[in-house]
Design an enzyme around this catalytic site. Structure first.
Site, PDB file in Angstrom:
ATOM      1  N   CYS A  18      16.011  26.122 -25.512  1.00 13.66           N
ATOM      2  CA  CYS A  18      15.147  25.895 -24.346  1.00 13.66           C
ATOM      3  C   CYS A  18      14.044  26.925 -24.239  1.00 13.66           C
ATOM      4  O   CYS A  18      12.939  26.615 -23.806  1.00 13.66           O
ATOM      5  CB  CYS A  18      15.985  25.889 -23.071  1.00 13.66           C
ATOM      6  SG  CYS A  18      16.926  27.403 -22.832  1.00 13.66           S
ATOM      7  N   GLU A  23      18.356  24.289 -14.525  1.00 17.44           N
ATOM      8  CA  GLU A  23      17.934  25.059 -15.709  1.00 17.44           C
ATOM      9  C   GLU A  23      17.295  24.053 -16.649  1.00 17.44           C
ATOM     10  O   GLU A  23      17.984  23.361 -17.399  1.00 17.44           O
ATOM     11  CB  GLU A  23      19.154  25.745 -16.348  1.00 17.44           C
ATOM     12  CG  GLU A  23      19.860  26.745 -15.442  1.00 17.44           C
ATOM     13  CD  GLU A  23      19.132  28.082 -15.347  1.00 17.44           C
ATOM     14  OE1 GLU A  23      18.268  28.354 -16.198  1.00 17.44           O
ATOM     15  OE2 GLU A  23      19.419  28.847 -14.396  1.00 17.44           O
TER      16      GLU A  23
HETATM   17  P1  NAD Z   1      19.352  15.819 -20.999  1.00 16.09           P
HETATM   18  O1  NAD Z   1      18.605  16.022 -19.728  1.00 16.09           O
HETATM   19  O2  NAD Z   1      19.089  14.595 -21.778  1.00 16.09           O
HETATM   20  O3  NAD Z   1      20.937  15.847 -20.738  1.00 16.09           O
HETATM   21  C1  NAD Z   1      21.580  16.933 -20.099  1.00 16.09           C
HETATM   22  C2  NAD Z   1      22.888  16.474 -19.477  1.00 16.09           C
HETATM   23  O4  NAD Z   1      22.602  15.541 -18.435  1.00 16.09           O
HETATM   24  C3  NAD Z   1      23.835  15.754 -20.430  1.00 16.09           C
HETATM   25  O5  NAD Z   1      25.166  16.198 -20.175  1.00 16.09           O
HETATM   26  C4  NAD Z   1      23.691  14.290 -20.019  1.00 16.09           C
HETATM   27  O6  NAD Z   1      24.845  13.527 -20.265  1.00 16.09           O
HETATM   28  C5  NAD Z   1      23.466  14.426 -18.538  1.00 16.09           C
HETATM   29  N1  NAD Z   1      22.813  13.265 -17.894  1.00 16.09           N
HETATM   30  C6  NAD Z   1      22.033  12.312 -18.456  1.00 16.09           C
HETATM   31  N2  NAD Z   1      21.630  11.430 -17.508  1.00 16.09           N
HETATM   32  C7  NAD Z   1      22.157  11.844 -16.330  1.00 16.09           C
HETATM   33  C8  NAD Z   1      22.101  11.355 -14.990  1.00 16.09           C
HETATM   34  N3  NAD Z   1      21.396  10.273 -14.662  1.00 16.09           N
HETATM   35  N4  NAD Z   1      22.783  12.051 -14.045  1.00 16.09           N
HETATM   36  C9  NAD Z   1      23.481  13.157 -14.351  1.00 16.09           C
HETATM   37  N5  NAD Z   1      23.555  13.655 -15.591  1.00 16.09           N
HETATM   38  C10 NAD Z   1      22.905  13.025 -16.572  1.00 16.09           C
HETATM   39  O7  NAD Z   1      19.056  17.133 -21.878  1.00 16.09           O
HETATM   40  P2  NAD Z   1      19.520  17.446 -23.347  1.00 16.09           P
HETATM   41  O8  NAD Z   1      18.765  16.601 -24.316  1.00 16.09           O
HETATM   42  O9  NAD Z   1      21.011  17.456 -23.444  1.00 16.09           O
HETATM   43  O10 NAD Z   1      19.046  18.980 -23.479  1.00 16.09           O
HETATM   44  C11 NAD Z   1      17.760  19.344 -23.866  1.00 16.09           C
HETATM   45  C12 NAD Z   1      16.951  19.828 -22.687  1.00 16.09           C
HETATM   46  O11 NAD Z   1      17.646  20.846 -22.002  1.00 16.09           O
HETATM   47  C13 NAD Z   1      15.632  20.464 -23.115  1.00 16.09           C
HETATM   48  O12 NAD Z   1      14.620  20.067 -22.235  1.00 16.09           O
HETATM   49  C14 NAD Z   1      15.905  21.949 -22.969  1.00 16.09           C
HETATM   50  O13 NAD Z   1      14.748  22.736 -22.776  1.00 16.09           O
HETATM   51  C15 NAD Z   1      16.786  21.970 -21.776  1.00 16.09           C
HETATM   52  N6  NAD Z   1      17.589  23.184 -21.745  1.00 16.09           N
HETATM   53  C16 NAD Z   1      17.354  24.101 -20.765  1.00 16.09           C
HETATM   54  C17 NAD Z   1      18.089  25.291 -20.750  1.00 16.09           C
HETATM   55  C18 NAD Z   1      17.871  26.347 -19.709  1.00 16.09           C
HETATM   56  O14 NAD Z   1      18.669  27.275 -19.637  1.00 16.09           O
HETATM   57  N7  NAD Z   1      16.843  26.258 -18.892  1.00 16.09           N
HETATM   58  C19 NAD Z   1      19.054  25.521 -21.739  1.00 16.09           C
HETATM   59  C20 NAD Z   1      19.245  24.556 -22.715  1.00 16.09           C
HETATM   60  C21 NAD Z   1      18.519  23.390 -22.706  1.00 16.09           C
END
Ligand code: NAD
Length: 477
Positions: A254, A220
């Site tokens: 998002c 997602e």
């Molecule tokens: P992010 O990708 O920075 O982090 C998301 C999660 O991934 C966090 O829990 C983080 O700790 C973890 N993470 C970081 N590095 C990792 C790795 N190497 N391996 C595994 N996990 C890892 O995203 P964010 O800043 O928390 O959220 C914002 C983004 O999320 C935006 O792009 C937004 O559009 C998207 N988003 C999408 C949806 C959807 O339903 N499609 C919903 C909400 C947010």
């Protein structure tokens, strides 16, 4: 010998996973009653602690609108749980599948079955909803679940961990730590299914790690979701609805409309209307309780940079205050911003904004937005405003996105019977409601042979029996 803290954390993660994995392989999958009771416990975790969640999330953000936490997280989840509990018996029932005539009188059934252990990696922007909504589907489908919340919402994560540990056995549902090494190790665990909600960049890393275990992933992700205002649209309606879609959670959504395409002759009028609507809804003072803060100084600085770049490249910036105004910056409240006359070369058009700034792009011909969208990554959401149904249908037919709302923003996401998920760079796989139940189940096709049919005719020695069967199959096809 004592292990360093980091290794202890990783060892605990590994142990927690293996305990769940072991149970999932040795115990009978949970019955309807057990699943309903788990959902009831999850509902109690939320509804008994609404105020604590609201406060923890607000403390993590600096300030988070209490109403937005209530509507977009608490009430959303309570209705997901209620819907799952109401329909679970039907979802779990084996489904009849037609049997081709040559196999009659045998029968086919599709049996939904728990996969085993599901992992959930969540972002910070709706921390409660995005940790627990996938968990509702996974628990309904009979799985054991591990959740890794974001490191940017540590108070929320600690609270969720404490409350889940008090209500659930460690081999039913568990919340892990949030540290970076946990995130990476978590993605490398051999889950039966992994749900990742977050950025496209990290989504790639998670998909790679999961791929090594052949773990299926629901991604997602985010991206730039366009809003197209057609010439047949009411500018007043479009402006108001885009203003709200953009400023909910201060744009940290998002599926927020990332930018707006507006007919060139209406750009100024549209921008003025959006500005007026934003002021009416969220005021012009940073202390406004309905207006949410930006999650971190880094994100605030990133937004400042995007707007400064657009201004330097000739866009007109409309804001109630400058982002470096100490009254706003000290609270990490980014002033609602319109970037009028944005162009594709600006940095603000090259990354997901994820904040309260709306670029307004002019178009002359209705085909221009379609071409622009199709030359960029597939968006998570698309919004179209207008009354001309032929123009609407052309956009629907020629663009691909995770979902669409016509004449409003965001609301396709709130439809519990519709699947939620992106396409291409905005993600893959879906959940919510029955779609989540199916994602977290193995839909196992079972063929029940009847004593009466002719399948033994297939066995060697081949001869006249096969000729009879051949005749029948050729007749059928
Ligand atoms: P992010 O990708 O920075 O982090 C998301 C999660 O991934 C966090 O829990 C983080 O700790 C973890 N993470 C970081 N590095 C990792 C790795 N190497 N391996 C595994 N996990 C890892 O995203 P964010 O800043 O928390 O959220 C914002 C983004 O999320 C935006 O792009 C937004 O559009 C998207 N988003 C999408 C949806 C959807 O339903 N499609 C919903 C909400 C947010």
């Amino acid at each position: 010998m004592d292990l360093p803290v980091k290794s202890q954390r990783l060892a605990a993660l590994d142990d927690a996973f293996h305990a769940m994995f072991e149970k999932s392989r040795t115990e009978t999958p949970p019955s309807l009653e057990v699943r309903l009771e788990r959902l009831a416990r999850l509902r109690a975790v939320i509804s008994d602690n609404e105020a604590r969640f609201e406060q923890a999330i607000s403390a993590d953000f600096g300030h988070r609108s209490a109403t937005e936490t209530l509507i977009a997280e608490v009430l959303f989840l309570l209705s997901e749980i209620k819907h799952a509990a109401k329909h679970l018996k039907k979802w779990m029932a084996p489904q009849r599948v037609a049997t081709a005539m040559q196999f009659l009188p045998a029968k086919n059934r599709l049996i939904p079955q728990a996969l085993g252990v599901v992992g959930i990696i969540a972002p910070w922007n709706y921390p409660l909803q995005l940790t627990l909504a996938p968990a509702v589907g996974a628990i309904a489908a009979g799985n054991r679940v591990m959740i890794k919340p974001s490191e940017l919402t540590p108070r929320f994560a600690a609270l969720l961990k404490e409350l889940i540990a008090a209500k659930f056995a460690a081999d039913e549902l568990i919340v892990t730590g949030v540290e970076e090494e946990i995130a990476r190790a978590f993605a490398a665990l051999p889950f039966d299914h992994l749900v990742f909600t977050g950025s496209t960049r990290v989504g790639r890393l998670v998909a790679e790690a999961a791929g090594r275990n052949l773990t299926p992933v629901t991604l997602e992700l985010g991206g730039k979701s366009p809003a197209i205002v057609h010439r047949s649209a009411s500018l007043d309606e479009a402006a108001e609805r885009i203003a709200y879609g953009k400023l909910l959670n201060a744009g940290q959504t998002c599926i927020a409309p990332d930018y707006a395409f507006v007919p060139e002759e209406s750009v100024q009028a549209f921008a003025e209307k959006v500005r007026t609507d934003m002021r009416r809804m969220f005021g012009t003072e940073p202390a406004n309780k309905d207006y949410t803060s930006i999650i971190s100084d880094r994100h605030y600085a990133r937004l400042e940079g995007l707007v400064a770049d657009a201004a330097a490249r000739g866009a007109r910036i409309l804001q109630p205050a400058k982002p470096d105004d100490p009254n706003w910056k000290a609270r990490r409240k980014f002033p609602p911003t319109l970037v009028v006359g944005a162009t594709p070369d600006m940095a603000i058009m090259q990354e997901e904004i994820f904040g309260p700034a709306l670029p307004v792009l002019a178009y002359r011909d209705a085909k221009e937005p379609i071409d622009y969208i199709n030359r960029h990554d597939r968006p998570l959401a698309l919004y179209w405003f207008g009354r001309d149904s032929a123009a609407r249908d052309e956009v629907l037919a020629r663009t691909i996105s995770g979902g669409v709302t016509v004449n409003d923003c965001l609301f396709h996401f709130t439809q519990i019977n519709q699947p939620m998920g992106g396409v291409g760079a905005s993600g893959s796989g879906v959940y919510h409601g029955e779609w989540g139940f199916r994602t977290f189940s193995k839909l196992k096709p079972v063929f029940y042979r009847s004593a009466l049919n002719r399948l033994a005719d297939l066995y060697p020695p081949y001869g006249a029996k096969i000729a009879r069967l051949e005749k029948l199959m050729r007749f059928m096809s």
